[in-house]
Write a protein that holds these residues in place. Sequence first.
Motif, PDB file in Angstrom:
ATOM      1  N   GLY A   1      -5.666  -1.792   1.265  1.00 23.80           N
ATOM      2  CA  GLY A   1      -6.274  -1.137   0.104  1.00 23.80           C
ATOM      3  C   GLY A   1      -7.335  -0.113   0.460  1.00 23.80           C
ATOM      4  O   GLY A   1      -7.509   0.880  -0.251  1.00 23.80           O
ATOM      5  N   PHE A   2      -8.068  -0.338   1.548  1.00 23.05           N
ATOM      6  CA  PHE A   2      -9.062   0.644   1.971  1.00 23.05           C
ATOM      7  C   PHE A   2      -8.393   1.975   2.300  1.00 23.05           C
ATOM      8  O   PHE A   2      -8.857   3.036   1.896  1.00 23.05           O
ATOM      9  CB  PHE A   2      -9.832   0.155   3.203  1.00 23.05           C
ATOM     10  CG  PHE A   2     -10.780  -0.983   2.932  1.00 23.05           C
ATOM     11  CD1 PHE A   2     -11.698  -0.944   1.893  1.00 23.05           C
ATOM     12  CD2 PHE A   2     -10.756  -2.102   3.743  1.00 23.05           C
ATOM     13  CE1 PHE A   2     -12.584  -1.989   1.666  1.00 23.05           C
ATOM     14  CE2 PHE A   2     -11.633  -3.150   3.531  1.00 23.05           C
ATOM     15  CZ  PHE A   2     -12.547  -3.099   2.487  1.00 23.05           C
ATOM     16  N   LEU A   3      -7.282   1.913   3.035  1.00 19.66           N
ATOM     17  CA  LEU A   3      -6.565   3.135   3.407  1.00 19.66           C
ATOM     18  C   LEU A   3      -5.925   3.789   2.185  1.00 19.66           C
ATOM     19  O   LEU A   3      -5.905   5.013   2.064  1.00 19.66           O
ATOM     20  CB  LEU A   3      -5.518   2.835   4.486  1.00 19.66           C
ATOM     21  CG  LEU A   3      -4.844   4.031   5.143  1.00 19.66           C
ATOM     22  CD1 LEU A   3      -5.856   5.047   5.659  1.00 19.66           C
ATOM     23  CD2 LEU A   3      -3.950   3.572   6.279  1.00 19.66           C
ATOM     24  N   VAL A   4      -5.424   2.983   1.258  1.00 18.61           N
ATOM     25  CA  VAL A   4      -4.868   3.531   0.008  1.00 18.61           C
ATOM     26  C   VAL A   4      -5.958   4.290  -0.745  1.00 18.61           C
ATOM     27  O   VAL A   4      -5.757   5.424  -1.181  1.00 18.61           O
ATOM     28  CB  VAL A   4      -4.281   2.408  -0.881  1.00 18.61           C
ATOM     29  CG1 VAL A   4      -3.903   2.954  -2.258  1.00 18.61           C
ATOM     30  CG2 VAL A   4      -3.074   1.757  -0.216  1.00 18.61           C
ATOM     31  N   CYS A   5      -7.113   3.665  -0.888  1.00 13.59           N
ATOM     32  CA  CYS A   5      -8.232   4.291  -1.593  1.00 13.59           C
ATOM     33  C   CYS A   5      -8.624   5.614  -0.928  1.00 13.59           C
ATOM     34  O   CYS A   5      -8.771   6.638  -1.598  1.00 13.59           O
ATOM     35  CB  CYS A   5      -9.421   3.326  -1.635  1.00 13.59           C
ATOM     36  SG  CYS A   5     -10.839   3.935  -2.570  1.00 13.59           S
ATOM     37  N   GLU A   6      -8.764   5.585   0.380  1.00 17.99           N
ATOM     38  CA  GLU A   6      -9.144   6.784   1.124  1.00 17.99           C
ATOM     39  C   GLU A   6      -8.094   7.886   0.953  1.00 17.99           C
ATOM     40  O   GLU A   6      -8.434   9.066   0.759  1.00 17.99           O
ATOM     41  CB  GLU A   6      -9.300   6.426   2.599  1.00 17.99           C
ATOM     42  CG  GLU A   6      -9.766   7.573   3.462  1.00 17.99           C
ATOM     43  CD  GLU A   6      -9.979   7.151   4.899  1.00 17.99           C
ATOM     44  OE1 GLU A   6     -10.899   7.708   5.508  1.00 17.99           O
ATOM     45  OE2 GLU A   6      -9.230   6.284   5.420  1.00 17.99           O
ATOM     46  N   THR A   7      -6.824   7.520   1.000  1.00 20.33           N
ATOM     47  CA  THR A   7      -5.736   8.490   0.832  1.00 20.33           C
ATOM     48  C   THR A   7      -5.779   9.133  -0.550  1.00 20.33           C
ATOM     49  O   THR A   7      -5.672  10.356  -0.683  1.00 20.33           O
ATOM     50  CB  THR A   7      -4.370   7.799   1.052  1.00 20.33           C
ATOM     51  OG1 THR A   7      -4.338   7.249   2.373  1.00 20.33           O
ATOM     52  CG2 THR A   7      -3.217   8.764   0.861  1.00 20.33           C
ATOM     53  N   LEU A   8      -5.956   8.315  -1.579  1.00 18.65           N
ATOM     54  CA  LEU A   8      -5.977   8.841  -2.939  1.00 18.65           C
ATOM     55  C   LEU A   8      -7.208   9.710  -3.183  1.00 18.65           C
ATOM     56  O   LEU A   8      -7.119  10.748  -3.842  1.00 18.65           O
ATOM     57  CB  LEU A   8      -5.920   7.695  -3.953  1.00 18.65           C
ATOM     58  CG  LEU A   8      -4.630   6.872  -3.929  1.00 18.65           C
ATOM     59  CD1 LEU A   8      -4.714   5.722  -4.919  1.00 18.65           C
ATOM     60  CD2 LEU A   8      -3.409   7.736  -4.206  1.00 18.65           C
TER      61      LEU A   8
ATOM     62  N   ILE B   1      -5.685  15.658  -6.994  1.00 16.82           N
ATOM     63  CA  ILE B   1      -4.980  15.134  -8.168  1.00 16.82           C
ATOM     64  C   ILE B   1      -5.493  13.736  -8.526  1.00 16.82           C
ATOM     65  O   ILE B   1      -5.668  13.409  -9.696  1.00 16.82           O
ATOM     66  CB  ILE B   1      -3.455  15.093  -7.934  1.00 16.82           C
ATOM     67  CG1 ILE B   1      -2.903  16.510  -7.813  1.00 16.82           C
ATOM     68  CG2 ILE B   1      -2.736  14.331  -9.042  1.00 16.82           C
ATOM     69  CD1 ILE B   1      -1.459  16.585  -7.358  1.00 16.82           C
ATOM     70  N   MET B   2      -5.749  12.917  -7.517  1.00 17.04           N
ATOM     71  CA  MET B   2      -6.159  11.524  -7.758  1.00 17.04           C
ATOM     72  C   MET B   2      -7.662  11.297  -7.587  1.00 17.04           C
ATOM     73  O   MET B   2      -8.146  10.189  -7.804  1.00 17.04           O
ATOM     74  CB  MET B   2      -5.407  10.585  -6.807  1.00 17.04           C
ATOM     75  CG  MET B   2      -3.908  10.569  -7.006  1.00 17.04           C
ATOM     76  SD  MET B   2      -3.378  10.188  -8.696  1.00 17.04           S
ATOM     77  CE  MET B   2      -4.077   8.589  -8.932  1.00 17.04           C
ATOM     78  N   ALA B   3      -8.396  12.315  -7.222  1.00 17.01           N
ATOM     79  CA  ALA B   3      -9.810  12.161  -6.875  1.00 17.01           C
ATOM     80  C   ALA B   3     -10.655  11.549  -7.991  1.00 17.01           C
ATOM     81  O   ALA B   3     -11.619  10.833  -7.716  1.00 17.01           O
ATOM     82  CB  ALA B   3     -10.397  13.501  -6.442  1.00 17.01           C
TER      83      ALA B   3
ATOM     84  N   GLY C   1       0.779  -1.223   0.000  1.00 20.68           N
ATOM     85  CA  GLY C   1       0.000   0.000   0.000  1.00 20.68           C
ATOM     86  C   GLY C   1       0.816   1.281   0.000  1.00 20.68           C
ATOM     87  O   GLY C   1       0.449   2.259  -0.652  1.00 20.68           O
ATOM     88  N   VAL C   2       1.924   1.295   0.700  1.00 22.27           N
ATOM     89  CA  VAL C   2       2.769   2.496   0.750  1.00 22.27           C
ATOM     90  C   VAL C   2       3.308   2.809  -0.645  1.00 22.27           C
ATOM     91  O   VAL C   2       3.249   3.955  -1.108  1.00 22.27           O
ATOM     92  CB  VAL C   2       3.913   2.323   1.778  1.00 22.27           C
ATOM     93  CG1 VAL C   2       4.901   3.474   1.694  1.00 22.27           C
ATOM     94  CG2 VAL C   2       3.339   2.210   3.190  1.00 22.27           C
ATOM     95  N   ASP C   3       3.813   1.779  -1.329  1.00 21.42           N
ATOM     96  CA  ASP C   3       4.314   1.979  -2.696  1.00 21.42           C
ATOM     97  C   ASP C   3       3.189   2.349  -3.655  1.00 21.42           C
ATOM     98  O   ASP C   3       3.404   3.070  -4.633  1.00 21.42           O
ATOM     99  CB  ASP C   3       5.024   0.718  -3.195  1.00 21.42           C
ATOM    100  CG  ASP C   3       6.358   0.482  -2.503  1.00 21.42           C
ATOM    101  OD1 ASP C   3       6.863   1.404  -1.824  1.00 21.42           O
ATOM    102  OD2 ASP C   3       6.894  -0.639  -2.628  1.00 21.42           O
ATOM    103  N   ALA C   4       1.971   1.875  -3.382  1.00 21.68           N
ATOM    104  CA  ALA C   4       0.825   2.199  -4.234  1.00 21.68           C
ATOM    105  C   ALA C   4       0.532   3.696  -4.223  1.00 21.68           C
ATOM    106  O   ALA C   4       0.322   4.306  -5.277  1.00 21.68           O
ATOM    107  CB  ALA C   4      -0.406   1.422  -3.779  1.00 21.68           C
ATOM    108  N   VAL C   5       0.532   4.289  -3.044  1.00 18.50           N
ATOM    109  CA  VAL C   5       0.268   5.728  -2.939  1.00 18.50           C
ATOM    110  C   VAL C   5       1.361   6.510  -3.650  1.00 18.50           C
ATOM    111  O   VAL C   5       1.083   7.414  -4.443  1.00 18.50           O
ATOM    112  CB  VAL C   5       0.147   6.163  -1.460  1.00 18.50           C
ATOM    113  CG1 VAL C   5       0.076   7.680  -1.341  1.00 18.50           C
ATOM    114  CG2 VAL C   5      -1.086   5.519  -0.820  1.00 18.50           C
ATOM    115  N   LYS C   6       2.608   6.141  -3.407  1.00 18.03           N
ATOM    116  CA  LYS C   6       3.733   6.826  -4.058  1.00 18.03           C
ATOM    117  C   LYS C   6       3.654   6.692  -5.575  1.00 18.03           C
ATOM    118  O   LYS C   6       3.779   7.672  -6.303  1.00 18.03           O
ATOM    119  CB  LYS C   6       5.057   6.264  -3.540  1.00 18.03           C
ATOM    120  CG  LYS C   6       6.282   6.962  -4.111  1.00 18.03           C
ATOM    121  CD  LYS C   6       7.551   6.442  -3.488  1.00 18.03           C
ATOM    122  CE  LYS C   6       8.821   7.061  -3.980  1.00 18.03           C
ATOM    123  NZ  LYS C   6       8.829   7.885  -5.148  1.00 18.03           N
TER     124      LYS C   6
END
Length: 119
Positions: free
Chosen positions: A60-67, A72-74, A34-39
């Motif tokens: 993945g839930f936290l990745v989705c929420e972060t993005l 930019i990623m919305a 997940g960390v690499d996914a956000v980056k």
Amino acid sequence: MEKILLVEDSKNIITVLKLCLKNAGYQVKVVCNGVDAVKAAFDWKPDLILLDIKLPKMNGFLVCETLRGDEIMADTPILMLSAKAEEEDIKKASELGADDYLIKPIEPKGLLKKVKEYL
């Protein structure tokens, strides 16, 4: 060429999905946590994200929420991939901004249909 970020930690699933997507003409970048996914999402700016839920370092839930929390990623389509078929998980993914929820195992033709739908 449209870019797809595949976020998955299973080598077998990565192999199948990456081949399927590349053969369909997509550029694919794979990350396994997940960390690499956000980056990767912010650095590479994919046209679509295929996102597993059970990931190391950050789920993945936290990745989705972060993005979804970043303008930019919305609007980048996020398709959650999971073996978890519980209504609670599907609802949570939707509430966090996922565009769709695909249950593994998914047939390559079904995946490509969904990818084309969101691109």
